[in-house]
Design a protein around this motif. Structure first.
Motif, mmCIF file in Angstrom:
data_model
loop_
_atom_site.group_PDB
_atom_site.id
_atom_site.type_symbol
_atom_site.label_atom_id
_atom_site.label_comp_id
_atom_site.label_asym_id
_atom_site.label_seq_id
_atom_site.Cartn_x
_atom_site.Cartn_y
_atom_site.Cartn_z
ATOM 1 N N LYS A 173 1.519 7.147 -6.457
ATOM 2 C CA LYS A 173 0.311 7.965 -6.654
ATOM 3 C C LYS A 173 -0.731 7.251 -7.502
ATOM 4 O O LYS A 173 -1.355 7.840 -8.381
ATOM 5 N N ALA A 203 0.921 4.141 -2.882
ATOM 6 C CA ALA A 203 0.740 5.554 -2.539
ATOM 7 C C ALA A 203 1.914 6.383 -3.055
ATOM 8 O O ALA A 203 1.723 7.501 -3.549
ATOM 9 N N LYS A 229 -4.554 1.098 -8.525
ATOM 10 C CA LYS A 229 -4.024 0.886 -7.180
ATOM 11 C C LYS A 229 -4.353 -0.520 -6.700
ATOM 12 O O LYS A 229 -3.488 -1.244 -6.199
ATOM 13 N N GLU A 266 0.829 -1.202 0.000
ATOM 14 C CA GLU A 266 0.000 0.000 0.000
ATOM 15 C C GLU A 266 0.867 1.257 0.000
ATOM 16 O O GLU A 266 0.543 2.239 -0.672
#
Length: 87
Positions: A67, A64, A73, A60
């Motif tokens: 981005k 992040a 994601k 994760e």
């Protein structure tokens, strides 16, 4: 000694190629590490749970950092977990 551009290019390329062969091998998956440690039962379950939790946090954070959002994601995290945890 006078170095030509071609000679300099060959030297730099060979140095660059030589360093790529020393790349680190990827870390073993959680399942492989549990097998290597010969864990079974509750010890294996506890180890895998901790390893999966740490892998999730790492994946994760990587998503992040890149981005990523939405489906990209989720897909990235899913692949990262599969690579880290193993099947």
């Amino acid at each position: 000694m006078k170095l030509t551009t071609a000679t300099l290019f060959v030297l730099l390329t060979s140095v660059g190629l030589g360093t790529t062969s020393f790349a680190q091998t990827p870390a073993p998956t959680c399942n492989a590490a549990a097998q290597e440690k010969k864990l079974a039962g509750a010890a294996k379950s506890s180890f895998l749970k901790k390893c999966e939790r740490e892998a999730t946090e790492k994946c994760e954070a990587a998503a992040a950092e890149r981005k990523l959002a939405g489906a990209a994601k989720n897909s990235n995290i899913k692949k990262c977990l599969k690579d880290t945890v193993g099947e």
